[in-house]
Scaffold this active site. Structure first.
Site, PDB file in Angstrom:
ATOM      1  CD  GLU A 310       6.894  25.672   0.547  1.00  0.00           C
ATOM      2  OE1 GLU A 310       7.684  25.053  -0.186  1.00  0.00           O
ATOM      3  OE2 GLU A 310       5.667  25.444   0.547  1.00  0.00           O
ATOM      4  CG  HIS A 313       9.594  21.037   0.650  1.00  0.00           C
ATOM      5  ND1 HIS A 313       9.389  19.704   0.361  1.00  0.00           N
ATOM      6  CD2 HIS A 313       8.388  21.646   0.480  1.00  0.00           C
ATOM      7  CE1 HIS A 313       8.114  19.529   0.034  1.00  0.00           C
ATOM      8  NE2 HIS A 313       7.486  20.679   0.112  1.00  0.00           N
TER       9      HIS A 313
END
Length: 858
Positions: A310, A313
């Site tokens: 994450e 990202h």
């Protein structure tokens, strides 16, 4: 819902017309607590959105997106519009646009119980209410009016009115005003699907990340970590913060672009549909990453990998975003690769590439052999297509291809390409060509031909060694044969292994480019005869590894003696692919697991082997051998459980596998004894999570009745305990129980997403094939209606989870084919799910025939 399935063509046209200057979103969430008002419909909240946008063709018409029970008022450029005339339940028609426009929408939006939009969860332990949002790919429109497509980025300002005593988080920093309204700093330009709101009486811990930048300034990033109050006693925020800081150091070291979104909060939330979501500044995770009981290091590694996935990202996906979902891989493949890359280099989990080779790639290999396989860069016609493409190809194959790309262009060139990509496209949207151009700049390689082979074609290649020897047992030629619909360039290492004092060790290695159907490995000519030839040693490329005859015999006898854990994991993965491809009988694979898995040092690999062995028994073994094979697995699991070091993670892993394999009266009696304390295994701490793992097989075999399960719930009357209870209740071997579970999932929408998942999991028991047989026809009768009436997430869970794959015979295959033939006009995404399940069933039947033939030969 009319118009809810946005098409790529519609999005492209709207992007030609509209550019968005900013959103102001006001949510009133006080209705989340107390009794619902407003009649029998869904519980709702007020959502007021102001969108400022420009139109490049004044006078034309377009639409905004909103999925809501009702709209109170719509105003466009100061003129009120009739909600009944312009809103159809999913879209707001906007006609006669000016060059500059202001749209204000006042709506009543619905709280979700499916994990899509703004999810509302009531904790059964203390009655507290928790909210969080989950939008990908297009569910922000369930919370506020917007232009729901990734290339219409804009800054957002959120304000939230929440019940007294709550805390609220969003993408930007925020605080409550004197009026009790939480106001949040304006975001950078981001896509709608990564905006976020988390609200409730969450337990929160804080920390601070600091770093001195190259220009001498100090970067400070406030860190937060949240979970439900009921999980606070289990919350190991210190380890979460440790991995977070290590990741931020790694990405700052390598990306040369400071983290762009201010703070970094991470919320662990209930009833979450996926692993996590990369909302900038407010990442959400499934709360199962807060471990309530003892888990293995593999679980901590998995959590660290997701945290870093994450975080990657924030650059790959949030800072630079794909134009449309065709290029979903531009964020997911990169995050999957960078998650492991950073974890191995920056954290204590230095064996992450072993897990990647053994676990993530197996997901990719399965997806890439389905009839629904697609190139990494896919053809995504609409949002339903997009929802299904969060799959093993977009994630794990794409990440595998990127690992191959690093071997192809070199690590330094790859990272320099990433740095230029971020600076060139910050806060913008990109396509495949944008990435390829920057990689070609830094590497000097022809990226267009590489992309055509790896990103724009589907399917997995097999690489097989063919070896000839001279009279002195030296290699005269070692060639690698490549097969597949598309022959690709592979950068591979080929390793030669031999037995030295009871250990299989590598004594020679060559790295080369494999291209075309046959490539000679010049560097190994003249080497001494190996016991094992391992193509794709070190796992540089994405392929199915095959073995020559001698190597396969070596593995059958000495697999546990391969000393290198990555090489051993690659051999296991290759053997599992042989089993799935009906080239190795399931009973042979199970025998290998029984003989060698107990010597496996890597706990993640061990857990994968156990899962594969279970799958081999349930799906690929000949039906008349299943009972014998199941007994062998249970016996082997108990043997390893008793041999494992007391208190070790291996002991815990074998305990769970023994519970999953237990079928005999003696096995079930032992599980019951471990629960009530009359039996004991030295060092095995039967905590609450392990207790539930023991209760389920007792329930599925009729030993644990409703009262037994209720007594267990009284020990663990929590949200997690409730999910376990629901699964165990549905697992009981009763026609009435199965009918009730079926009705709860298929005929009703009263269950939340988490309880739908738990019910399906309990319903589908491999040992209850006869009991489940009547539901095969009911499945085909119901799925089109389910697809039309339920949210796409719940519909996917039902269609995948209840497919009658345990009715593994030609009749079920024929019934599936008949449904596909008779429903050619059904939603393409629904047909894809059925087609994938059909392929799994056909593969299982081929495996059963292979296994039956082996049994006959014996």
């Amino acid at each position: 819902m009319p118009g809810e399935n946005l098409s790529r063509d519609e999005a492209r046209r709207r992007a030609e017309l509209v550019s968005v200057d900013g959103y102001e979103v006001s949510l009133d969430l006080r209705s989340a607590v107390g009794e619902a008002t407003g009649g029998p419909g869904p519980r709702t909240f007020r959502s007021v959105t102001t969108i400022r946008f420009r139109c490049g063709e004044p006078g034309v018409s377009t639409f905004a997106d909103l999925v809501a029970p009702s709209v109170t008022a719509v105003t466009l450029n100061g003129a009120p519009l009739d909600p009944a005339a312009v809103f159809d339940g999913a879209r707001i028609a906007l006609e006669g646009l000016a060059a500059e426009n202001v749209l204000v929408v006042d709506a009543q939006c619905a709280y979700s119980r499916t994990g899509e939009g703004l999810h509302r969860f009531v904790d059964p332990e203390d009655g507290e209410v928790y909210l969080y949002t989950q939008y990908e790919p297009a569910d922000a429109r369930r919370v506020f009016a917007n232009f729901e497509q990734p290339d219409l980025k804009a800054p957002f300002r959120f304000e939230v009115t929440a019940p007294e005593g709550w805390t609220v988080w969003s993408n930007g920093a925020g605080a409550p005003g004197d009026d009790g309204v939480w106001r949040f700093a304006e975001t950078k330009p981001v896509s709608t699907y990564i905006t976020a709101v988390v609200a409730g009486p969450y337990h929160c811990e804080t920390d601070l990340y600091t770093r001195t930048l190259d220009d001498g300034t100090t970067l400070e990033i406030p860190l937060g970590a949240m979970c439900r109050k009921g999980l606070a006693k289990h919350f190991d925020a210190d380890d979460i913060f440790l991995v977070t800081k290590q990741g931020l150091d790694f990405f700052h070291d390598h990306f040369d672009y400071p983290y762009p979104f201010g703070k970094y909060d991470q919320a662990f939330v209930p009833e979450y549909n996926i692993g996590a979501m990369e909302n900038p500044g407010c990442v959400t995770f499934r709360e199962e990453f807060v471990f309530r009981g003892r888990v293995t290091q593999a679980a901590y590694e998995r959590r660290a990998n997701v945290i870093l996935h994450e975080m990657a990202h924030m650059w790959f996906g949030d800072l630079v975003t794909m134009v449309w979902w065709d290029d979903l891989w531009l964020k997911e493949s990169f995050a999957d690769f960078m998650g492991t890359f950073s974890m191995v280099e920056a954290t204590r989990f230095t064996n992450g590439w072993i897990t990647f080779a053994n676990n993530r790639k197996s997901w990719a290999y399965r997806a890439d052999q389905l009839p629904s396989t697609h190139p990494v860069t896919a053809d995504i016609r609409d949002l339903e297509d997009a929802k299904l493409n969060f799959d093993g190809i977009t994630y794990a194959k794409g990440a595998s291809v990127l690992k191959q790309l690093v071997a192809y262009v070199g690590r330094d060139a790859f990272l320099e390409g990433a740095r230029r990509y971020f600076k060139r496209h910050a806060y913008g949207n990109t396509r495949l060509a944008d990435l390829l151009s920057v990689l070609e700049e830094v590497s000097g390689r022809d990226m267009a031909s590489w992309s055509r082979s790896w990103l724009e074609t589907a399917g997995v290649n097999s690489l097989t060694p063919v070896v000839t020897y001279d009279a002195g047992d030296r290699i005269t030629e070692l060639a690698v044969l490549q097969d597949g619909d598309e022959l690709r360039p592979h950068r591979v290492a080929v390793g030669l292994y031999r037995n030295e004092a009871g250990a299989l060790v590598r004594y020679a290695r060559a790295e080369l480019d494999v291209a075309g159907p046959r490539t000679v490995v010049e560097g190994l000519t003249g080497a001494e005869r190996p016991d094992l030839v391992l193509v794709n040693d070190e796992d540089l490329t994405y392929c199915k590894i095959r073995f020559d005859g001698g190597s396969l015999e070596t593995l059958r006898a000495h697999l546990g003696e391969v000393t290198d854990p990555l090489a051993r994991a690659l051999c296991w993965s290759a053997l599992w692919n042989l089993t799935r491809d009906a080239l190795m009988p399931a009973r042979d694979f199970i025998d290998l697991v029984l003989r060698f898995a107990g010597r496996e040092s890597d706990i993640g690999v061990l857990q994968m082997l156990q899962a594969w062995a279970r799958s081999a028994l349930v799906h690929h073994a000949a039906p008349d051998w299943r009972e014998e094979g199941g007994g062998l697995l249970a016996e082997g699991a108990l043997r390893e459980l008793r041999l494992a070091e007391p208190g070790s993670q291996h002991q815990l892993t074998w305990a769970r596998f023994f519970a999953a394999s237990a079928t005999s009266a003696a096995d079930l009696q032992l599980l019951a004894g471990l629960l009530d304390g009359t039996a004991k295994i030295d060092g095995l701490d039967v905590d609450q999570e392990l207790r539930w793992a023991f209760v389920e097989p007792l329930a599925s075999h009729g030993v644990a009745d409703e009262a037994f399960i209720a007594a267990e719930l009284s020990r663990d009357d929590t949200a997690s305990g409730k999910r376990h209870q629901v699964r165990c209740l549905a697992a009981r071997p009763s026609a009435a129980v199965k009918d009730q579970a079926w009705a709860a999932v298929v005929e009703s929408d009263s269950l939340s997403n988490a309880l739908v998942e738990a019910t399906i999991s309990g319903f589908v028991q491999p040992g209850q094939r006869e009991l489940l047989a009547p539901y095969a026809s009911r499945y085909f009768d119901a799925i089109e209606r389910v697809w039309e009436e339920r949210s796409i997430q719940i519909a996917m869970d039902v269609v995948r989870g209840l497919f009658p794959g345990l009715q593994d015979d030609e009749a079920t295959l024929a019934a599936t084919d008949a449904w596909l033939e008779g429903h050619a006009g059904a939603a393409p995404a629904l047909r894809r799910l059925v087609l994938e399940s059909r392929d799994d069933l056909a593969r299982a039947l081929r495996g059963q025939r292979c296994d039956a033939a082996a049994g006959g030969a014996a």
